[in-house]
Design an enzyme around this catalytic site. Structure first.
Site, mmCIF file in Angstrom:
data_model
loop_
_atom_site.group_PDB
_atom_site.id
_atom_site.type_symbol
_atom_site.label_atom_id
_atom_site.label_comp_id
_atom_site.label_asym_id
_atom_site.label_seq_id
_atom_site.Cartn_x
_atom_site.Cartn_y
_atom_site.Cartn_z
ATOM 1 N N HIS A 161 9.168 38.400 2.412
ATOM 2 C CA HIS A 161 10.342 37.961 1.666
ATOM 3 C C HIS A 161 11.523 37.818 2.613
ATOM 4 O O HIS A 161 11.735 38.688 3.451
ATOM 5 C CB HIS A 161 10.703 38.984 0.587
ATOM 6 C CG HIS A 161 11.966 38.622 -0.134
ATOM 7 N ND1 HIS A 161 11.994 37.629 -1.098
ATOM 8 C CD2 HIS A 161 13.231 39.072 -0.002
ATOM 9 C CE1 HIS A 161 13.241 37.509 -1.542
ATOM 10 N NE2 HIS A 161 14.014 38.363 -0.896
ATOM 11 N N GLY A 191 0.820 -1.206 0.000
ATOM 12 C CA GLY A 191 0.000 0.000 0.000
ATOM 13 C C GLY A 191 0.853 1.253 0.000
ATOM 14 O O GLY A 191 1.636 1.465 0.932
ATOM 15 N N GLY A 201 -5.435 0.638 4.049
ATOM 16 C CA GLY A 201 -6.674 1.328 4.415
ATOM 17 C C GLY A 201 -7.129 0.963 5.809
ATOM 18 O O GLY A 201 -6.493 0.145 6.492
#
Ligand SMILES: Cc1cc2nc3c(=O)[nH]c(=O)nc-3n(C[C@H](O)[C@H](O)[C@H](O)COP(=O)(O)OP(=O)(O)OC[C@H]3O[C@@H](n4cnc5c(N)ncnc54)[C@H](O)[C@@H]3O)c2cc1C
Length: 475
Positions: free
Chosen positions: A454, A190, A281
């Site tokens: 910034h 998975g 799951g």
């Protein structure tokens, strides 16, 4: 003599404990019942999320990332640490301490908000005049009567048929978070969120990791461009992911686990590993609740059936979180908990399923909200896309992590933001701006016109919004 409450919450995970606190804030007399035990047998509220999910996985992801940075990246910054040694016992111990801080935090919050906590298993006994009788079986047995009941009993890991979890060789998320040694070879079945996060932890700590995935596409629910970028990064890191496989017999012996499978070309293969994590799951959990006894309706997956407001088929009984439909995410469970408490109080609790963010805490992180490009195409929507790479972001260069991009998808006519997808550093934090924007129905131009600090990674978000109108400033 039974104790009377306005609201009884069964389950103290993120859905349940948040519902209990919100109900108490609204003036109700509230009980929360949770059966999770810590190693000493004491209460450990917080559910899967706190004990074997979100919190411990993030603690180990952080520690293993530090380890990898010390090994591979500190030298780039002019820091020579020589040989780096792993103390896995200490790392796992730190993770356990983080979990305990969270358990204790929830117990403190219960006290602060006057929620009565019961440690044990709660189950329906019967409907009574004006509510339900609930039995608590634990170190001390109790009988409670609640006018309203919220079921928040969560989910359990799904096992592969014929390969039950023994938490020694075949591991669920629980065993995967408390290995005593780094396996030389680790297999995962998975490649969803949990598989990728667990695979990343143990790869960074030195395991050779192979992930077997049944689906032919990598991260099918993620925007394709973002998933491709992430896959490139994982390949480079040596996380081996095989797609389109069909898993056959799994044999577990003292020396390890052998997994027979057919690869995407139809060839028979065998993967031999020291440990196997199965992350295919999760199943809704109603074990011991006695749902049948009171006629609480479950669907074919075992989930409690609810309507859009989390109402069940029984008057005065609600259900939230992993035990009902919808994404199995802690923050979704929390939002439902708050909304249900407010509905009980006669208010208009609301959960917007279109603006629930998703995050995968790998490196690079992957985060998104709203629709993917493939979903927009499938519904024939007219949209504009804009992307901005972290490679062109000053803060990302200074951090030394320029992988990935921010991607905006906006309505072609109205410019309303339909989806934002990020793969790269701190995507988990950056996605919040997109969630807020979508909640306020912002346009991409709104984000493009907002002043961003910034140097910051958030400038990549602004630039991706500018890119929708093909006017990036730094790329
Ligand atoms: C490894 C892993 C990592 C994850 N990472 C993330 C993440 O980063 N972000 C995210 O959003 N989600 C993550 N999740 C998913 C998240 O943990 C769940 O969505 C969330 O915990 C669901 O909350 P819940 O309150 O519905 O249920 P749970 O957290 O499962 O809690 C249910 C609680 O109810 C108790 N209980 C059950 N039945 C009874 C009963 N009859 N009586 C008393 N108590 C009972 C259980 O013991 C448990 O304590 C992760 C999951 C895993 C496994």
């Amino acid at each position: 003599m039974s104790q009377q409450f306005d609201v009884i919450v069964i389950g103290g995970g993120p859905g349940g404990y948040i519902a209990a606190i919100r109900a108490a804030q609204l003036g109700f007399k509230v009980a929360c019942i949770d059966e999770w035990k810590n190693a000493a047998g004491g209460p450990a509220p917080g559910g899967t999320c706190t004990n074997v999910g979100c919190i411990p996985s993030k603690a180990l992801l952080q520690s293993s990332e530090h380890f990898e940075h010390a090994n591979l990246h500190f030298a780039d910054h002019g820091i020579n640490v020589g040989s780096v040694k792993l103390d896995l016992g200490k790392m796992v111990g730190r993770k356990d301490a983080v979990v305990k801080q969270n358990n204790d935090g929830i117990l403190y919050l219960f006290k602060k908000n006057k929620v009565t906590f019961f440690h044990g298993r709660g189950s329906f006994v019967k409907a009574v005049d004006g509510g339900y009788e609930i039995a608590v079986k634990g170190a001390k047995d109790d009988t409670l009567i609640g006018k309203q009941v919220i079921v928040a009993t969560g989910s359990n890991a799904r096992a592969l048929p014929g390969a039950a979890f023994d938490e020694e060789n075949i591991l669920s998320n629980d065993g995967a978070l408390r290995l005593g040694a780094v396996p030389k070879k680790l297999g995962l079945i998975g490649s969803g969120v949990i598989g990728l996060e667990m695979g990343s932890v143990w790869r960074r700590l030195g395991a050779e990791v192979t992930i077997l995935e049944g689906l032919p596409t990598f991260l099918g629910a993620v925007d394709e461009q973002i998933a491709k970028e992430a896959k490139k990064a994982f390949d480079k890191q040596g996380l081996k992911i095989e797609l389109g496989v069909k898993v056959g017999e799994i044999k577990s012996a003292k020396k390890g686990v052998s997994i027979a499978y057919t690869n995407a070309k139809g060839e028979a293969q065998t993967l031999e590993v020291d440990k196997l994590i199965v992350s295919i799951g999760r199943v809704p959990n109603t074990i011991g609740l006695n749902a049948e006894g009171v006629g609480l309706q479950l669907d074919e997956r075992g989930a409690v059936v609810v309507d859009g407001d989390c109402k069940t088929n029984l008057p005065g009984v609600w259900a939230i979180g992993d035990v009902v439909r919808g994404p199995m995410l802690a923050h979704k469970a929390e939002e439902e908990g708050v909304a249900v408490a407010e509905r009980i109080a006669g208010q208009h609790g609301h959960v917007n399923f279109n603006t629930i963010p998703w995050v995968i805490y790998t490196s690079p992180e992957i985060a998104w909200v709203g629709e993917t490009e493939q979903q927009l195409k499938a519904r024939g929507a007219a949209y504009k896309a804009g992307t901005f790479p972290f490679l062109a972001n000053g803060r990302a260069r200074a951090l030394g992590d320029t992988t990935g991009m921010v991607k905006f998808l906006a309505d072609a006519a109205t410019d309303e933001i339909l989806g934002v997808h990020i793969v790269g550093p701190m995507a988990s934090e950056l996605i919040s701006e997109a969630v807020v924007a979508m909640e306020f129905k912002a346009s991409s131009e709104d984000i493009a016109r907002i002043c961003h600090a910034h140097p910051s990674l958030s400038e990549a978000t602004k630039e991706a919004a500018l890119a929708v109108d093909k006017r990036t400033l730094n790329f």
